[in-house]
Enzyme design. Structure first.
Site, short mmCIF file in Angstrom:
data_model
loop_
_atom_site.label_atom_id
_atom_site.label_comp_id
_atom_site.label_asym_id
_atom_site.label_seq_id
_atom_site.Cartn_x
_atom_site.Cartn_y
_atom_site.Cartn_z
N GLN A 198 0.85 -1.19 0.00
CA GLN A 198 0.00 0.00 0.00
C GLN A 198 0.88 1.23 0.00
O GLN A 198 1.69 1.43 0.91
CB GLN A 198 -0.92 0.02 1.23
N THR A 199 0.74 2.06 -1.01
CA THR A 199 1.54 3.28 -1.08
C THR A 199 1.11 4.28 -0.03
O THR A 199 -0.05 4.33 0.36
CB THR A 199 1.42 3.93 -2.47
N ARG A 200 2.06 5.07 0.45
CA ARG A 200 1.73 6.10 1.43
C ARG A 200 0.86 7.20 0.81
O ARG A 200 -0.03 7.75 1.45
CB ARG A 200 3.02 6.71 2.00
N ASN A 201 1.15 7.50 -0.46
CA ASN A 201 0.41 8.54 -1.17
C ASN A 201 -0.34 7.93 -2.35
O ASN A 201 -0.01 6.84 -2.82
CB ASN A 201 1.38 9.61 -1.70
#
Length: 207
Positions: A198-201
Site C-alpha cells: 500500500q503506497t503512502r500517497n
C-alpha cells in the site's frame, strides 16, 4: 490462488446486484438523494466492489463503536478503521432520514446514481474518542484528525447498500482492478503467493 477473502466471503455487491441494477436505477429516481463527497465516493466504491469485505454498507452504530473500541466488527471480525457515511443534521431533517428509509447515493462528479442505501440507524459519533483510538491522539496537527474535526459532519448514517453501478474512471484504467478481477488475474497466471503493498500517497507522476 485460493486465499479466503477477509471475513470469509468476498462481498462484490456490483456483481451480486447486477441482475436488478436496472430496477434499482429506476427506483433511484424516485428516492431522496445524497451527493457523496470525494472521500465517501472512495469508500462506497471499495464497499461495493468487495475491497472492504465483509462490509455490505456503511457501518451502523454497533459496528462503529465496536471498531473504535476494539478494532473489530460486532461479529468479531478484525476491522481497524470505521467506514462511515457522515451527513449534516440539516440533511437528515430535510430528507427525513430514519431507520427504514431508502436513499440514493450519487457520484459527485456526474450525478450518476451508484447505490441505494437502506438506513439502519442515524447516530452521533464520539469524534474525540474516534480520533484517540483510531489515529492515536486528538491532535489537530494530524491530517486525519483535522479532517475529522473540520470536514466530517455531525451525524453518521448506517445501513446496507445495493449497487447500481461502479463509479466511472478515466485515469489509470489499466491499473484499476476490483478484488474479483485481481483474483481471476492471479489464477490465470498461476500465482500462488502475492505480496500486497500500500503506497503512502495516491499514485502520481511527481518523480
Amino acid at each position: 490462488m485460493a486465499n479466503t477473502p477477509h471475513g470469509g466471503v468476498l462481498k462484490d455487491l456490483v456483481a451480486r446486484d447486477e441482475k436488478i441494477s436496472a430496477e434499482l436505477r429506476e427506483e433511484s429516481h424516485r428516492l431522496p438523494d445524497i451527493i457523496l463527497t470525494e472521500r465517501q465516493l472512495c469508500d462506497l466504491e471499495l464497499i461495493t466492489n468487495g475491497g472492504f469485505s465483509p462490509l455490505e454498507g456503511f457501518m451502523n452504530e454497533g459496528d462503529y463503536k465496536s471498531v473504535v473500541e476494539s478494532l473489530r466488527l460486532e461479529d468479531g471480525t478484525l476491522f481497524p478503521i470505521p467506514v462511515t457515511l457522515d451527513v449534516s443534521r440539516e440533511t437528515v431533517a430535510e430528507l427525513s432520514i430514519i431507520p427504514g428509509s431508502r436513499i440514493t447515493l450519487r457520484d459527485p462528479r456526474d450525478d450518476e446514481p451508484l447505490a441505494i442505501l437502506t438506513v439502519q440507524d442515524v447516530y452521533q459519533p464520539d469524534k474525540v474518542k474516534e480520533a484517540i483510538n483510531v489515529m492515536g491522539a486528538d491532535d489537530p496537527a494530524h491530517p486525519s484528525v483535522a479532517y475529522l474535526r473540520n470536514r466530517v459532519r455531525d451525524l453518521y448514517v448506517g445501513g446496507k447498500l445495493q449497487a447500481i453501478q461502479a463509479p466511472s474512471h478515466y485515469d489509470y484504467v489499466a491499473l484499476r482492478y476490483t478484488p474479483s478481477q485481481l483474483r481471476a488475474h492471479f489464477k490465470k497466471l498461476s500465482w500462488r503467493k502475492v505480496v500486497a503493498f500500500q503506497t503512502r500517497n495516491p499514485m502520481h507522476r511527481a518523480h
